[in-house]
Design a protein around this motif. Sequence first.
Motif, PDB file in Angstrom:
ATOM      1  N   UNK A 204       0.812  -1.212   0.000  1.00  0.00           N
ATOM      2  CA  UNK A 204       0.000   0.000   0.000  1.00  0.00           C
ATOM      3  C   UNK A 204       0.848   1.266   0.000  1.00  0.00           C
ATOM      4  N   UNK A 205       1.926   1.267   0.790  1.00  0.00           N
ATOM      5  CA  UNK A 205       2.837   2.404   0.874  1.00  0.00           C
ATOM      6  C   UNK A 205       4.268   1.887   0.784  1.00  0.00           C
ATOM      7  N   UNK A 206       5.144   2.654   0.181  1.00  0.00           N
ATOM      8  CA  UNK A 206       6.542   2.254   0.086  1.00  0.00           C
ATOM      9  C   UNK A 206       7.431   3.490   0.079  1.00  0.00           C
ATOM     10  N   UNK A 207       8.731   3.262   0.221  1.00  0.00           N
ATOM     11  CA  UNK A 207       9.692   4.360   0.180  1.00  0.00           C
ATOM     12  C   UNK A 207       9.681   5.249   1.403  1.00  0.00           C
ATOM     13  N   UNK A 208       9.121   4.772   2.507  1.00  0.00           N
ATOM     14  CA  UNK A 208       9.039   5.590   3.718  1.00  0.00           C
ATOM     15  C   UNK A 208      10.343   5.527   4.515  1.00  0.00           C
ATOM     16  N   UNK A 209      10.808   6.684   4.981  1.00  0.00           N
ATOM     17  CA  UNK A 209      11.927   6.768   5.925  1.00  0.00           C
ATOM     18  C   UNK A 209      13.173   6.016   5.439  1.00  0.00           C
ATOM     19  N   UNK A 210      13.567   6.254   4.197  1.00  0.00           N
ATOM     20  CA  UNK A 210      14.723   5.550   3.622  1.00  0.00           C
ATOM     21  C   UNK A 210      15.972   5.752   4.469  1.00  0.00           C
ATOM     22  N   UNK A 211      16.727   4.676   4.652  1.00  0.00           N
ATOM     23  CA  UNK A 211      17.937   4.716   5.476  1.00  0.00           C
ATOM     24  C   UNK A 211      18.875   3.603   5.026  1.00  0.00           C
ATOM     25  N   UNK A 212      20.192   3.741   5.274  1.00  0.00           N
ATOM     26  CA  UNK A 212      21.122   2.686   4.862  1.00  0.00           C
ATOM     27  C   UNK A 212      20.981   1.418   5.706  1.00  0.00           C
ATOM     28  N   UNK A 213      21.107   0.273   5.045  1.00  0.00           N
ATOM     29  CA  UNK A 213      21.245  -1.012   5.719  1.00  0.00           C
ATOM     30  C   UNK A 213      22.707  -1.416   5.662  1.00  0.00           C
ATOM     31  N   UNK A 214      23.168  -2.186   6.656  1.00  0.00           N
ATOM     32  CA  UNK A 214      24.606  -2.409   6.784  1.00  0.00           C
ATOM     33  C   UNK A 214      24.977  -3.862   7.041  1.00  0.00           C
ATOM     34  N   UNK A 215      26.253  -4.127   6.843  1.00  0.00           N
ATOM     35  CA  UNK A 215      26.931  -5.263   7.444  1.00  0.00           C
ATOM     36  C   UNK A 215      27.545  -4.723   8.728  1.00  0.00           C
ATOM     37  N   UNK A 216      27.552  -5.521   9.794  1.00  0.00           N
ATOM     38  CA  UNK A 216      27.990  -4.996  11.088  1.00  0.00           C
ATOM     39  C   UNK A 216      29.022  -5.901  11.743  1.00  0.00           C
ATOM     40  N   UNK A 217      29.947  -5.276  12.490  1.00  0.00           N
ATOM     41  CA  UNK A 217      31.104  -5.969  13.045  1.00  0.00           C
ATOM     42  C   UNK A 217      31.467  -5.409  14.416  1.00  0.00           C
ATOM     43  N   UNK A 218      32.310  -6.178  15.107  1.00  0.00           N
ATOM     44  CA  UNK A 218      33.006  -5.706  16.299  1.00  0.00           C
ATOM     45  C   UNK A 218      34.488  -5.537  15.988  1.00  0.00           C
ATOM     46  N   UNK A 219      35.045  -6.468  15.212  1.00  0.00           N
ATOM     47  CA  UNK A 219      36.473  -6.482  14.894  1.00  0.00           C
ATOM     48  C   UNK A 219      36.807  -5.538  13.741  1.00  0.00           C
ATOM     49  N   UNK A 220      37.707  -4.561  13.952  1.00  0.00           N
ATOM     50  CA  UNK A 220      38.135  -3.694  12.842  1.00  0.00           C
ATOM     51  C   UNK A 220      38.824  -4.480  11.730  1.00  0.00           C
ATOM     52  N   UNK A 221      39.534  -5.534  12.083  1.00  0.00           N
ATOM     53  CA  UNK A 221      40.241  -6.335  11.081  1.00  0.00           C
ATOM     54  C   UNK A 221      39.259  -7.024  10.134  1.00  0.00           C
ATOM     55  N   UNK A 222      38.176  -7.558  10.696  1.00  0.00           N
ATOM     56  CA  UNK A 222      37.161  -8.195   9.859  1.00  0.00           C
ATOM     57  C   UNK A 222      36.431  -7.146   9.033  1.00  0.00           C
ATOM     58  N   UNK A 223      36.087  -6.040   9.665  1.00  0.00           N
ATOM     59  CA  UNK A 223      35.382  -4.974   8.954  1.00  0.00           C
ATOM     60  C   UNK A 223      36.198  -4.461   7.773  1.00  0.00           C
ATOM     61  N   UNK A 224      37.496  -4.274   7.972  1.00  0.00           N
ATOM     62  CA  UNK A 224      38.344  -3.772   6.897  1.00  0.00           C
ATOM     63  C   UNK A 224      38.482  -4.805   5.782  1.00  0.00           C
ATOM     64  N   UNK A 225      38.628  -6.074   6.141  1.00  0.00           N
ATOM     65  CA  UNK A 225      38.730  -7.118   5.127  1.00  0.00           C
ATOM     66  C   UNK A 225      37.488  -7.188   4.264  1.00  0.00           C
ATOM     67  N   UNK A 226      36.330  -7.118   4.887  1.00  0.00           N
ATOM     68  CA  UNK A 226      35.069  -7.166   4.142  1.00  0.00           C
ATOM     69  C   UNK A 226      34.924  -5.925   3.265  1.00  0.00           C
ATOM     70  N   UNK A 227      35.318  -4.778   3.792  1.00  0.00           N
ATOM     71  CA  UNK A 227      35.251  -3.546   3.012  1.00  0.00           C
ATOM     72  C   UNK A 227      36.099  -3.643   1.747  1.00  0.00           C
ATOM     73  N   UNK A 228      37.308  -4.157   1.876  1.00  0.00           N
ATOM     74  CA  UNK A 228      38.191  -4.312   0.720  1.00  0.00           C
ATOM     75  C   UNK A 228      37.555  -5.242  -0.318  1.00  0.00           C
ATOM     76  N   UNK A 229      36.977  -6.355   0.157  1.00  0.00           N
ATOM     77  CA  UNK A 229      36.331  -7.301  -0.762  1.00  0.00           C
ATOM     78  C   UNK A 229      35.166  -6.646  -1.498  1.00  0.00           C
TER      79      UNK A 229
END
Length: 262
Positions: A204-229
């Motif tokens: 019935x309704x769409x496009x409401x309150x658009x916002x980014x969806x993410x991959x989420x981490x605790x480890x900076x090393x994992x986050x950086x590796x995924x970002x590079x990929x």
Amino acid sequence: MALTTTAAGAQECTPRIADEFLVEPGTLTMATSPTLPPMAYADMDGTLKGLRVELGIEIAKRLCLTPQYISTEYATMIPGLQGSRWDMVNAGLFVTEARRKILLMLPYESLAISISTVAGDTEVKSVDDLAGKTLSTDIGGYAEKKMKELNEDFAKRGLEPMKLNLFDNYATVYQALRAGQVEAAVSIDPVAKQYQDRGEFTQALSGLYATPGSLSFISPEVAEGVSVALKEMKADGTFDKMMAAYGVIEAPGDLSYLPLAE
């Protein structure tokens, strides 16, 4: 429930994230909720499918790691990440100020909220038409937050508030609508569109309150590796092709993870 999918060549190259930063050596362990077709879901034989599933498999492949998915509810994802039960939450967590204080978040998909009604229902044409209605949505998520904010706006304008029935996942959110327990269901655009395309409900309704969806981490090393990929996938066209196949818009940014907010 743990489901392991072996990426071709995962053991034929050197892992790009050291074992000391991973929950399980040589493995990228990801939490997801397979209840959101077409984003993440399980088919009849239990095989995981969907954009987020394919994205995680491709990331793991490029990192020379074996992908492993843990199926869980949204309410357990952040505590599980903090408790080192998985390396990454691959469930499109919306980027919020509160989450940014405790998580490293990598925005990659732009999602918005939809309102679904029973098939053929034309009564809901604007958000104000939701006043006084009973709605279902997922507990603790961005949609719940925005509906509560909308209720506050209704109160200021003298409109009757919505009654919100909260559930653990979108499958039960829509089951409540199917069973007539609520008058509308609140989800995200790709999920609502999938249900409409199948003829089950009306978006019935769409496009409401658009916002980014993410991959989420605790480890900076994992986050950086995924970002590079992901940046490599963007450069060779894999990322854009994958997103387009599911009708999902890329989030603003360069696929870098966001540092913790103060």
